[in-house]
Design a protein around this motif. Structure first.
Motif, PDB file in Angstrom:
ATOM      1  N   ARG A  95       0.833  -1.210   0.000  1.00 63.90           N
ATOM      2  CA  ARG A  95       0.000   0.000   0.000  1.00 63.90           C
ATOM      3  C   ARG A  95       0.865   1.256   0.000  1.00 63.90           C
ATOM      4  N   LEU A  96       2.015   1.183   0.670  1.00 59.93           N
ATOM      5  CA  LEU A  96       2.929   2.321   0.645  1.00 59.93           C
ATOM      6  C   LEU A  96       3.441   2.554  -0.769  1.00 59.93           C
ATOM      7  N   GLY A  97       3.731   1.459  -1.473  1.00 58.75           N
ATOM      8  CA  GLY A  97       4.145   1.582  -2.862  1.00 58.75           C
ATOM      9  C   GLY A  97       3.049   2.184  -3.728  1.00 58.75           C
ATOM     10  N   ASP A  98       1.800   1.815  -3.454  1.00 64.31           N
ATOM     11  CA  ASP A  98       0.681   2.393  -4.207  1.00 64.31           C
ATOM     12  C   ASP A  98       0.593   3.895  -4.001  1.00 64.31           C
ATOM     13  N   LEU A  99       0.804   4.335  -2.752  1.00 62.88           N
ATOM     14  CA  LEU A  99       0.741   5.760  -2.454  1.00 62.88           C
ATOM     15  C   LEU A  99       1.854   6.507  -3.184  1.00 62.88           C
ATOM     16  N   GLU A 100       3.056   5.920  -3.198  1.00 64.38           N
ATOM     17  CA  GLU A 100       4.171   6.548  -3.906  1.00 64.38           C
ATOM     18  C   GLU A 100       3.863   6.621  -5.401  1.00 64.38           C
ATOM     19  N   PHE A 101       3.251   5.568  -5.937  1.00 67.39           N
ATOM     20  CA  PHE A 101       2.889   5.547  -7.351  1.00 67.39           C
ATOM     21  C   PHE A 101       1.899   6.668  -7.671  1.00 67.39           C
ATOM     22  N   ARG A 102       0.914   6.868  -6.784  1.00 68.51           N
ATOM     23  CA  ARG A 102      -0.092   7.909  -7.019  1.00 68.51           C
ATOM     24  C   ARG A 102       0.524   9.297  -6.962  1.00 68.51           C
ATOM     25  N   LEU A 103       1.476   9.490  -6.041  1.00 68.74           N
ATOM     26  CA  LEU A 103       2.159  10.770  -5.981  1.00 68.74           C
ATOM     27  C   LEU A 103       2.958  11.013  -7.256  1.00 68.74           C
ATOM     28  N   CYS A 104       3.550   9.953  -7.777  1.00 67.89           N
ATOM     29  CA  CYS A 104       4.328  10.081  -9.009  1.00 67.89           C
ATOM     30  C   CYS A 104       3.412  10.438 -10.181  1.00 67.89           C
ATOM     31  N   GLU A 105       2.210   9.871 -10.190  1.00 67.05           N
ATOM     32  CA  GLU A 105       1.267  10.173 -11.270  1.00 67.05           C
ATOM     33  C   GLU A 105       0.891  11.653 -11.276  1.00 67.05           C
ATOM     34  N   GLY A 200       6.920  26.171  -3.586  1.00 65.79           N
ATOM     35  CA  GLY A 200       5.597  25.901  -4.137  1.00 65.79           C
ATOM     36  C   GLY A 200       5.481  24.545  -4.797  1.00 65.79           C
ATOM     37  N   ASN A 201       6.497  23.705  -4.652  1.00 64.14           N
ATOM     38  CA  ASN A 201       6.495  22.374  -5.273  1.00 64.14           C
ATOM     39  C   ASN A 201       6.034  21.343  -4.247  1.00 64.14           C
ATOM     40  N   THR A 202       4.727  21.317  -4.000  1.00 61.94           N
ATOM     41  CA  THR A 202       4.188  20.456  -2.951  1.00 61.94           C
ATOM     42  C   THR A 202       4.276  18.982  -3.305  1.00 61.94           C
ATOM     43  N   ARG A 203       4.137  18.650  -4.582  1.00 64.32           N
ATOM     44  CA  ARG A 203       4.188  17.244  -4.980  1.00 64.32           C
ATOM     45  C   ARG A 203       5.557  16.627  -4.680  1.00 64.32           C
ATOM     46  N   ASP A 204       6.623  17.308  -5.085  1.00 71.37           N
ATOM     47  CA  ASP A 204       7.956  16.791  -4.785  1.00 71.37           C
ATOM     48  C   ASP A 204       8.210  16.779  -3.277  1.00 71.37           C
ATOM     49  N   ALA A 205       7.678  17.781  -2.580  1.00 70.31           N
ATOM     50  CA  ALA A 205       7.835  17.822  -1.129  1.00 70.31           C
ATOM     51  C   ALA A 205       7.182  16.596  -0.489  1.00 70.31           C
ATOM     52  N   ALA A 206       5.977  16.253  -0.949  1.00 68.41           N
ATOM     53  CA  ALA A 206       5.291  15.082  -0.409  1.00 68.41           C
ATOM     54  C   ALA A 206       6.087  13.815  -0.654  1.00 68.41           C
ATOM     55  N   LEU A 226       5.841  12.388   9.009  1.00 68.03           N
ATOM     56  CA  LEU A 226       4.483  11.869   8.905  1.00 68.03           C
ATOM     57  C   LEU A 226       3.449  12.992   8.869  1.00 68.03           C
ATOM     58  N   TRP A 227       3.572  13.973   9.779  1.00 66.50           N
ATOM     59  CA  TRP A 227       2.545  15.027   9.777  1.00 66.50           C
ATOM     60  C   TRP A 227       2.692  15.911   8.550  1.00 66.50           C
ATOM     61  N   ARG A 228       3.918  16.129   8.107  1.00 64.69           N
ATOM     62  CA  ARG A 228       4.088  16.940   6.899  1.00 64.69           C
ATOM     63  C   ARG A 228       3.582  16.200   5.663  1.00 64.69           C
ATOM     64  N   LEU A 229       3.716  14.885   5.640  1.00 67.16           N
ATOM     65  CA  LEU A 229       3.154  14.108   4.537  1.00 67.16           C
ATOM     66  C   LEU A 229       1.640  14.272   4.500  1.00 67.16           C
ATOM     67  N   GLY A 230       1.004  14.159   5.676  1.00 68.16           N
ATOM     68  CA  GLY A 230      -0.447  14.332   5.725  1.00 68.16           C
ATOM     69  C   GLY A 230      -0.871  15.722   5.294  1.00 68.16           C
ATOM     70  N   ALA A 231      -0.153  16.739   5.746  1.00 67.93           N
ATOM     71  CA  ALA A 231      -0.485  18.112   5.378  1.00 67.93           C
ATOM     72  C   ALA A 231      -0.297  18.330   3.879  1.00 67.93           C
ATOM     73  N   LEU A 233      -0.485  16.030   1.506  1.00 63.29           N
ATOM     74  CA  LEU A 233      -1.564  15.335   0.793  1.00 63.29           C
ATOM     75  C   LEU A 233      -2.834  16.176   0.789  1.00 63.29           C
ATOM     76  N   GLY A 234      -3.112  16.839   1.905  1.00 63.76           N
ATOM     77  CA  GLY A 234      -4.283  17.715   1.955  1.00 63.76           C
ATOM     78  C   GLY A 234      -4.147  18.878   0.992  1.00 63.76           C
ATOM     79  N   ALA A 235      -2.947  19.455   0.922  1.00 70.54           N
ATOM     80  CA  ALA A 235      -2.718  20.567   0.006  1.00 70.54           C
ATOM     81  C   ALA A 235      -2.866  20.143  -1.448  1.00 70.54           C
TER      82      ALA A 235
END
Length: 273
Positions: A95-105, A200-206, A226-231, A233-235
């Motif tokens: 599932r972690l790999g899936d999340l990384e894949f979605r961020l890459c998309e 302003g590059n939130t995707r790479d930051a995540a 962890l909290w910055r990842l959640g924040a 993702l919300g952004a």
């Protein structure tokens, strides 16, 4: 519960068990096997042929049989638990790999084929990490740093603190290439993510926060990652994943008051329940 939440729940499910026993499941099972063999030897001694003038205590063989039965039951339970832990770890990594894949998309120019395989989760220490110190004061856990490693890290941190986000991002990226897998890797990933957010590059930051938490969940940088990842993702508009991720901060890192406070603030911004 969606992708991120299921993953983080899996991580939490492993932590309490790891904290309750210093031995691994394999060690416990091996000890049980040794005891079982000893019980068999004792039963053979009690079942020798021929007469004897020694009077055995009443019910001795029955008690040995009961002990043997209990050992067999505990061995079966141990094997079942070991199997379940393995399944949870594998599922969490997938599932972690899936999340990384979605961020890459979501990231322009990201090469999905270059994504590495996420290691199986589990087996890490459950001791809550201390809150991440300021970038200018890196935590090494007593590990010896390479010559110039702390100096380079501090210099990059100073650029971040001064608001020179591009220089900081470049320096932290160069730092990780110069000292790959070093004791400051996780903190450098988080700091690079902060620098990218400043640009302003939130995707790479995540992605950086995800790499820091996935690769080093028990590092001092783990709570902040962890909290910055959640924040982040919300952004990016992934509110469901963001809320579940932020909800896990207090459970995964109960001793990190700063990270918990930051997570609660982010939850309020995204109206998380």
């Amino acid at each position: 519960m969606r992708l991120g939440g299921v993953l983080l729940s899996c991580v939490l499910a492993l932590a309490p068990f790891a904290g309750q026993a210093q031995e691994t499941l394999a060690d416990i099972r091996q000890d049980m096997s040794v005891l079982f063999v000893e019980i068999q030897k004792l039963k053979r001694e009690l079942s020798t042929s021929g007469g004897t003038s020694v009077a055995l205590p009443s019910g001795a063989l029955d008690r040995i049989n009961a002990i043997e039965s209990e050992l067999q039951r505990l061995t079966a339970k141990t094997e079942e638990l070991e199997f379940r832990v393995g399944r949870v770890a594998e599922d969490g990594a997938r599932r972690l790999g899936d999340l990384e894949f979605r961020l890459c998309e979501m990231e322009t120019g990201c090469d999905i084929g270059s994504l590495g395989q996420v290691p199986t989760l589990g087996g890490a220490s459950d001791t809550p990490s201390a809150p991440t110190a300021p970038v200018a004061n890196p935590q090494t856990g007593g590990t010896q740093l390479a010559v110039g490693e702390e100096t380079d890290f501090r210099r990059a941190g100073e650029a971040l603190a001064s608001g020179d986000f591009q220089s900081a991002a470049d320096q932290f990226a160069a730092f990780r290439q110069t000292y790959p897998g070093g004791p400051l890797e996780a903190q450098a990933l988080v700091a690079e993510g902060r620098s990218l957010e400043g640009l302003g590059n939130t995707r790479d930051a995540a992605r950086r926060y995800l790499d820091a938490y996935a690769g080093y969940p028990d590092d001092a940088a783990g709570p902040e990652a962890l909290w910055r990842l959640g924040a982040a993702l919300g952004a990016l508009g992934n509110l469901a994943e963001a809320c579940v991720t932020l909800n896990e901060v207090s459970g995964r890192y109960p001793g990190s008051s700063d990270a918990i406070a930051q997570a609660e603030a982010a939850k309020a911004r995204y109206n998380c329940q």
